[in-house]
Design an enzyme around this catalytic site. Structure first.
Site, PDB file in Angstrom:
ATOM      1  CE  LYS A  68      32.359 -16.168  32.468  1.00 49.83           C
ATOM      2  NZ  LYS A  68      31.450 -15.316  33.272  1.00 49.83           N
ATOM      3  CG  ASP A 115      30.758  -9.588  35.654  1.00 48.23           C
ATOM      4  OD1 ASP A 115      30.292  -9.083  36.682  1.00 48.23           O
ATOM      5  OD2 ASP A 115      31.418 -10.656  35.695  1.00 48.23           O
ATOM      6  CE  LYS A 129      29.587 -12.488  38.073  1.00 48.69           C
ATOM      7  NZ  LYS A 129      31.041 -12.271  38.105  1.00 48.69           N
ATOM      8  CG  ASP A 177      34.336 -12.921  32.055  1.00 48.06           C
ATOM      9  OD1 ASP A 177      34.687 -11.730  31.915  1.00 48.06           O
ATOM     10  OD2 ASP A 177      33.787 -13.350  33.097  1.00 48.06           O
ATOM     11  N   GLY A 208      28.047 -15.992  38.090  1.00 51.28           N
ATOM     12  CA  GLY A 208      28.408 -16.776  39.270  1.00 51.28           C
ATOM     13  C   GLY A 208      29.651 -16.213  39.932  1.00 51.28           C
ATOM     14  CB  SER A 241      32.437 -19.645  34.166  1.00 46.96           C
ATOM     15  OG  SER A 241      33.574 -18.809  34.152  1.00 46.96           O
ATOM     16  CE  LYS A 252      36.041 -16.082  34.478  1.00 47.12           C
ATOM     17  NZ  LYS A 252      35.397 -14.778  34.742  1.00 47.12           N
TER      18      LYS A 252
HETATM   19  O1  OSB Z   1      33.721 -12.687  35.989  1.00 47.31           O
HETATM   20  O2  OSB Z   1      32.064 -14.003  35.986  1.00 47.31           O
HETATM   21  C1  OSB Z   1      33.147 -13.656  36.471  1.00 47.31           C
HETATM   22  C2  OSB Z   1      34.193 -16.125  39.189  1.00 47.31           C
HETATM   23  C3  OSB Z   1      34.747 -15.265  40.112  1.00 47.31           C
HETATM   24  C4  OSB Z   1      34.805 -13.928  39.824  1.00 47.31           C
HETATM   25  C5  OSB Z   1      34.312 -13.437  38.623  1.00 47.31           C
HETATM   26  C6  OSB Z   1      33.724 -14.283  37.698  1.00 47.31           C
HETATM   27  C7  OSB Z   1      33.704 -15.659  37.980  1.00 47.31           C
HETATM   28  C8  OSB Z   1      33.198 -16.657  37.055  1.00 47.31           C
HETATM   29  C9  OSB Z   1      32.807 -17.966  37.669  1.00 47.31           C
HETATM   30  O3  OSB Z   1      33.192 -16.530  35.854  1.00 47.31           O
HETATM   31  C10 OSB Z   1      31.386 -18.278  37.572  1.00 47.31           C
HETATM   32  C11 OSB Z   1      31.057 -19.491  38.401  1.00 47.31           C
HETATM   33  O4  OSB Z   1      31.228 -20.592  37.905  1.00 47.31           O
HETATM   34  O5  OSB Z   1      30.627 -19.319  39.562  1.00 47.31           O
HETATM   35 MG    MG Z   2      32.578 -11.919  34.396  1.00 47.19          MG
END
Ligand code: OSB
Ligand code: MG
Length: 368
Positions: A161, A238, A262, A188, A290, A135, A163
């Site tokens: 992925k 999510d 998660k 995302d 994550g 991510s 953001k």
């Molecule tokens: O939306 O998946 C998410 C991190 C913090 C809060 C929300 C998200 C995320 C990530 C990071 O996308 C995933 C990771 O590398 O741990």
């Molecule tokens: Mg997410």
């Protein structure tokens, strides 16, 4: 068995590089660790919430309050047979899934140790090698993002992925697709859009994304169904999925074609296992999300990712992407073909480095 004590610790860990989402930038984590003792065995759990209530209502501080003042008193000294009874014992507490999950998951670690099995096998995992994605946060410049993608692909990660948010979406995806036409790519949004953006979101279809994660409100399932019916791109939920009933609603409504699970957000392994069975029955693929976890949470994510229906690459990646030095040994590493191998030793399967934890601890509290 009976929980004899719970040690709560807050550790602070600076990230190797900042991580930015539509709701803000994180440079340092404040992580709550939970150490549970039962009959001479020690189990570890991590509260996976953020420092701010911008992803979900839970924060490091609310979790410390809920765990110390409500959750620990409900479970300490009470007899039970299995970790799967913990959700029932904690049922009085509405929500606060990430706080509750940390205790339950630590008890699963102990139960697997008592059975002399790696936790992933104890859970019924079927996949020893788990496929990994990354991510990648919002950057200051598109070139920084392209360089980061290049680096992660070279390291072997199988799915990228990025953001996104209004203003960091179409133009960015355009350039990413131009440079990397064939990679498994997804976006995302962390709830950055509304249905008023429907025409805008329709334009995402041309990027052949593997999925678009939680574009609409954090607490919405219904309107995601409306959006899914208007898009070709598969939606992935999510934030909106907190238990198996939510997953069932999402499936019935056609609100998504994929779910990000998660472990903390769904309230621990018992709930995650239920979601895995439900989605498998419906043929809806899931993957492990994550929360910028330390090694303890990361090790739990690896165990969960071995379950059969976690069939898509997750956001579970190498320790070194986050930390100069992790709190487990060995650190989590990813092979050149983008996989993590689940460990052989009992329980979590990684050694927790107590000295390192002590050095990072800002406060600790023993509950008995
Ligand atoms: O939306 O998946 C998410 C991190 C913090 C809060 C929300 C998200 C995320 C990530 C990071 O996308 C995933 C990771 O590398 O741990
Ligand atoms: Mg997410």
């Amino acid at each position: 068995m009976k929980i004899e004590s719970i040690v709560l610790r807050e550790i602070r860990m600076p990230l190797v590089s900042f991580f930015e989402t539509s709701f803000g930038r994180t440079t340092e984590r404040r992580i709550l660790l939970v150490e549970v003792r039962i009959g001479g065995e020690t189990g570890w759990g991590e509260v996976t919430c953020g420092e701010t209530p911008f992803y979900s209502h839970e924060t490091t501080d609310t979790a410390a309050h809920i765990l110390a003042d409500f959750a620990a008193p409900l479970v300490l000294g009470k007899s039970f047979q299995k970790a799967s009874e913990l959700p029932g014992m904690l049922r009085l507490i509405r929500g606060h899934n990430m706080a509750k999950a940390a205790i339950e998951n630590a008890v699963w670690d102990i139960e697997a140790r008592q059975a002399a099995l790696p936790l992933w096998r104890y859970l019924g995992g079927t996949r020893r090698e788990i496929p990994c994605g990354v991510s990648i946060g919002i950057k200051d410049r598109i070139d920084d993002l392209l360089a980061a993608i290049e680096r992660e692909l070279a390291a072997g990660y199988r799915r990228i992925k990025i953001k996104i948010k209004p203003g960091w979406d179409l133009a960015v995806l355009e350039q990413v697709r131009r440079r990397f036409p064939d990679i498994l790519l997804m976006g995302d949004a962390n709830s950055a859009y509304t249905l008023a953006d429907l025409e805008h979101l329709r334009q995402f279809d041309r990027f052949r994304l593997m999925m678009l994660e939680q574009p609409l409100w954090h607490d919405d399932i219904y309107f995601h169904a409306r959006l899914q019916h208007a898009l070709e791109t598969p939606l992935c939920l999510d934030e909106a999925i907190h238990h198996a009933r939510d997953a069932e609603i999402a499936i019935e409504l056609g609100a998504c074609r994929i779910i990000n699970v998660k472990l903390g957000r769904v309230g621990g392994y018992t709930s995650a296992l239920e979601i895995e069975r439900l989605t498998r029955r419906h043929g809806l693929p899931i993957w492990c999300g994550g929360m910028l976890e330390s090694g303890v949470g990361r090790a739990h994510n690896i165990a969960m990712s071995t379950l059969e229906n976690f069939s898509l690459p997750g956001d579970v990646s190498a320790s070194k992407r986050y930390w100069h030095e992790d709190i487990i040994e060995p650190e989590v590493t990813v092979s050149s073909n983008g996989t993590i191998t689940a460990p052989d030793s009992p329980g979590l399967g990684f050694q927790v480095k107590l000295d390192r934890i002590r050095a990072l601890t800002v406060w600790e509290k023993t509950l008995v």
